[in-house]
Design an enzyme around this catalytic site. Structure first.
Site, PDB file in Angstrom:
ATOM      1  NE  ARG A  16       1.825  83.238  19.739  1.00  0.00           N
ATOM      2  CZ  ARG A  16       0.638  82.710  20.034  1.00  0.00           C
ATOM      3  NH1 ARG A  16       0.087  82.937  21.202  1.00  0.00           N
ATOM      4  NH2 ARG A  16       0.026  81.938  19.165  1.00  0.00           N
ATOM      5  CG  HIS A  62       2.473  88.072  12.522  1.00  0.00           C
ATOM      6  ND1 HIS A  62       3.363  87.128  12.995  1.00  0.00           N
ATOM      7  CD2 HIS A  62       1.841  88.578  13.623  1.00  0.00           C
ATOM      8  CE1 HIS A  62       3.287  87.070  14.309  1.00  0.00           C
ATOM      9  NE2 HIS A  62       2.365  87.928  14.721  1.00  0.00           N
ATOM     10  CE1 TYR A 106      -6.585 110.392  12.678  1.00  0.00           C
ATOM     11  CE2 TYR A 106      -6.580 108.936  14.590  1.00  0.00           C
ATOM     12  CZ  TYR A 106      -7.265 109.734  13.693  1.00  0.00           C
ATOM     13  OH  TYR A 106      -8.607 109.882  13.809  1.00  0.00           O
TER      14      TYR A 106
END
Length: 794
Positions: A16, A62, A106
């Site tokens: 990680r 993931h 967006y």
């Protein structure tokens, strides 16, 4: 519990928070880039919605929150976060002011050309693939990475019990340094630093000194001090500080807010207004200064107390062979090269196998073309495809692959031109097989191939350095935050001291009454007054012959009528010890001297650098006889003449060369012979135009130095000024020039400032003229000289 926590910690470290030393990526970055590559979201294709990318990454590779994946995507697209962005974003991806990106529905994104270099050749079995979280798909364990991404873009992350913080570097410099390691494996870190002098941050700035960077390159840990780029300019009648670059990872809006907070709290003086004029063409923060402010002092304050100067702590922690390791510069380069050697070898083996397989097929096709009629007859005579394949293998000594290729051959291949194309392709494949075989035959050849790729990468994607390298570390000290200007320093007989701006006292004509300069008690009066610069060091000599150090800016800044602060609160004075002489010093030069005089007429001469090592508790300067006290100290250059003046008006002129220099704590020699009841009052250095002498009742005069003929050290000298009940005893004497001004102070705190030229020049043996009109019971206790340079600075 211990075992479970260790497992958890290693999971966080490996899976990680810490980047891999080979491709410089953490798992979430690697999975995001691979998912975009797999979905064809490359730099030459139209943008795709970020939400689609995030969904693919989360669903396939993931299995964590979409916010974490989108934050990763956003950061890789920010030009102020990555030196070479790995994602090409379209839409609002945040700003250096800390504004967050627009929602993923967006914005749009695609890979950049640089990130495609990280993924190049991934389809040629160059890296190992592992099952994804549900074992339904395969994902790469590491990317092939043609670009040394860990050095180029850096990385940061906090794991369990460890953290990494690696700065970005310039791509051209990294590629050149890596090529140097290939050419000279034994190259030193110092030699590599000539190529890579330090990090290259996307936001620019200036690295102040490379000592900390050198530590990081040698040991894997260090720090570099980064300053923003600021320029002092004049705009009309005002001065401005314009900031065009800020340190890496500094939030511009918070920086401006922090500066405004310092202004509101009045921790910094001189700032009138702050404006953010940044636009798409670049950063521009304008700080308007008040009239009379010192721009460099304000800028030094910003460096010292805001994020305009920041420290980037370097920790080169990365994953090597599934273990976290702190790597120095050469180790980072070697890990990348080791990875690339493996990738190029596996790629070459893949390409060689493909080339040999294709050449083998072409050889079969050529056999068929050379025996086309027999091949056609054999095929027509066969009942099935399998029977035809077997017949071809048996009759023409082919294998299954070649026979299958012949059966699939199109009729157009029978044309003469097609036949020649096959021959040309076979010859080209032969050369490729030979090249790949040579490449795989030696690691040196593989390294040469890597070097060629690095040169190509540097040429295509390299750009000039953005972060400048400072030649030396410039630490902001307290002196840098103080405006260097002259101030008036006054000391009372009770040892209260203060400083005040010179322009507090307006110029008056000789004989005026002055203004109140200090409110004093009945039993306390101003004893000494002089002009000093704010950045000078005061050598405070006491009546017991000891010396203490004090910075002028550490003196309390008083009001005109304020008394000041007791020296006992500023210095470690002992009991009834009093400061009788104060010398302002800017630098402790060995060719400068201090000349001491005691009340009983003893003098001593010591080198100034004897006092260059301050001690909080002070040190002994001169050894005094019982009943004697230190009266005055003057700074000289070793070749000057001096005048000793007594309370009864006697003056003795002699050359300082007649007094040999002694070490600290010496007793000195006889300077002037005194009458009963007389006492030495002052030392004057013979310089300037005249000697100015002032008495207790405010009378004074200027006298030509030629009036004092040398009588030799140890004599009584000659009469300087008439001392009687009307004029009072001598307060002091100083050398003055005609364009000087003087500031005279009385025991009751009255101060007058007047021009020296208004005081008449008289012979010896006269009383002089009235300089200051005093009230009954008041007396003059000191005066200071204000020369032209001091007035201009004020």
């Amino acid at each position: 519990m211990k075992s479970c926590y260790i497992d958890y910690a290693m999971s966080v470290i490996i899976g990680r928070a810490i980047p891999d030393a080979r491709d410089g990526l953490k798992p979430v970055h690697r999975r995001t880039l691979y998912a975009m590559w797999e979905m064809g979201n490359t730099s030459d294709k139209p943008y795709k919605k970020s939400a689609r990318v995030v969904g693919d990454v989360m669903g396939k590779y993931h299995p964590h929150g979409d916010a974490a994946i989108y934050d990763t995507l956003v950061k890789m697209a920010q030009p102020f976060s990555y030196r070479y962005t790995l994602v090409d974003g379209q839409g609002n991806f945040g700003s250096i002011d800390g504004d967050s990106a627009a929602a993923m529905r967006y914005t749009e994104a695609r890979l950049t050309k640089v990130s495609e270099e990280l993924l190049a050749d991934i389809d040629k079995k160059t890296v190992d693939f592992v099952p994804n979280f549900d074992e339904s798909l395969q994902e790469p364990n590491v990317l092939p990475a043609r670009v040394p991404n860990l050095l180029v873009n850096g990385s940061s992350g906090i794991a369990v019990g460890m953290a990494t913080n690696m700065p970005p570097h310039n791509l051209r410099e990294v590629c050149e340094a890596t090529c140097r390691v290939i050419d000279e494996p034994g190259v030193s870190t110092e030699e590599l630093m000539q190529i890579m002098p330090g990090p290259d941050f996307p936001t620019g700035g200036v690295i102040m000194g490379t000592e900390g960077v050198r530590d990081a390159y040698l040991t894997g840990r260090g720090k570099c001090v980064v300053r923003g780029v600021a320029e002092i300019v004049e705009e009309g009648r005002t001065q401005q500080i314009i900031i065009t670059e800020i340190p890496f990872q500094v939030n511009k809006a918070r920086l401006i807010e922090n500066i405004a907070g310092h202004v509101r709290e009045k921790r910094v003086e001189g700032i009138a207004d702050i404006r953010d004029e940044s636009d798409r063409d670049g950063m521009r923060v304008v700080i308007d200064l008040k009239r009379g402010a010192a721009p460099q002092v304000v800028l030094n304050f910003l460096y010292k107390h805001t994020a305009l100067e920041s420290v980037f702590g370097i920790i080169n922690l990365a994953i090597v062979d599934r273990q976290p390791r702190v790597l120095n510069l050469k180790e980072l380069v070697h890990e990348f090269l080791k990875h690339r050697v493996n990738v190029v070898r596996r790629r070459s083996e893949f390409d060689l196998a493909k080339a040999e397989e294709r050449r083998h097929v072409l050889n079969g096709l050529l056999v068929a073309l050379d025996n086309i009629d027999a091949v056609i007859a054999t095929i027509r005579a066969s009942a099935t495809t399998e029977e035809a394949q077997t017949a071809l293998i048996t009759k023409f000594a082919l294998d299954e692959v070649q026979a299958d290729a012949i059966l699939k051959m199109q009729l157009r291949r029978l044309a003469a031109l097609e036949h020649q194309k096959i021959l040309d392709e076979r010859d080209a494949l032969g050369k490729e097989v030979e090249r790949l075989s040579d490449l795989l035959g030696s690691e040196a050849n593989i390294l040469a191939e890597i070097r060629k790729e690095l040169v190509d990468i540097s040429a295509r994607y390299g750009d000039p350095r953005r972060t400048e390298i400072g030649h030396a570390t410039e630490t902001i000290e307290k002196d840098d935050l103080i405006e260097d200007k002259p101030v008036l320093v006054s000391l009372t007989s009770s040892n209260y001291i203060k400083r005040i701006d010179l322009d507090t006292y307006r110029n008056q004509r000789r004989g005026g009454r002055g203004i109140i300069g200090m409110a004093t008690k009945d039993d306390d009066g101003v004893e000494n007054v002089f002009v000093a610069s704010m950045l000078e060091t005061l050598l405070c000599f006491t009546d017991r012959g000891r010396v203490y150090w004090l910075k002028v800016y550490d003196l309390p800044e008083g009001q005109r009528t304020g008394k000041g602060k007791a020296l006992v609160n500023l210095l470690s004075l002992d009991g009834e010890e009093r400061v009788t002489a104060v010398i302002p010093v800017r630098e402790f030069r060995p060719d400068r001297y201090l000349f001491f005089a005691t009340r009983r007429g003893t003098v001593a001469k010591m080198a100034l650098d004897e006092f260059s090592r301050p001690r909080q508790t002070g040190i002994n300067a001169i050894n005094l006889r019982d009943g004697d006290a230190l009266v005055d100290v003057k700074a000289t250059d070793g070749g000057q003449e001096l005048l000793l003046t007594t309370k009864f008006g006697q003056s003795l002129r002699f050359h300082e060369e007649t007094v040999r220099p002694v070490r600290r704590n010496a007793m000195g020699v006889r300077g002037i012979n005194l009458r009963n009841g007389d006492a030495l009052q002052a030392i004057s250095v013979v310089e300037g135009d005249h000697l100015l002498t002032i008495t207790e009742q405010g009378f004074g005069k200027r006298t030509d130095f030629d009036e004092f003929r040398g009588h030799g050290r140890g004599t009584m000298g000659v009469r300087n000024i008439v001392v009687d009940a009307r004029g009072g005893g001598v307060v002091g004497s100083m050398a003055v020039s005609d364009d000087d001004e003087i500031i005279v102070m009385s025991a009751s705190g009255i101060v007058i400032r007047t021009k020296v030229s208004e005081i008449s020049v008289q012979k010896r043996g006269t009383r002089g003229v009235r300089i200051m009109k005093l009230d009954d019971g008041d007396r003059v206790i000191g005066f200071a000289i204000l020369n032209a340079e001091d007035r201009e600075a004020a």
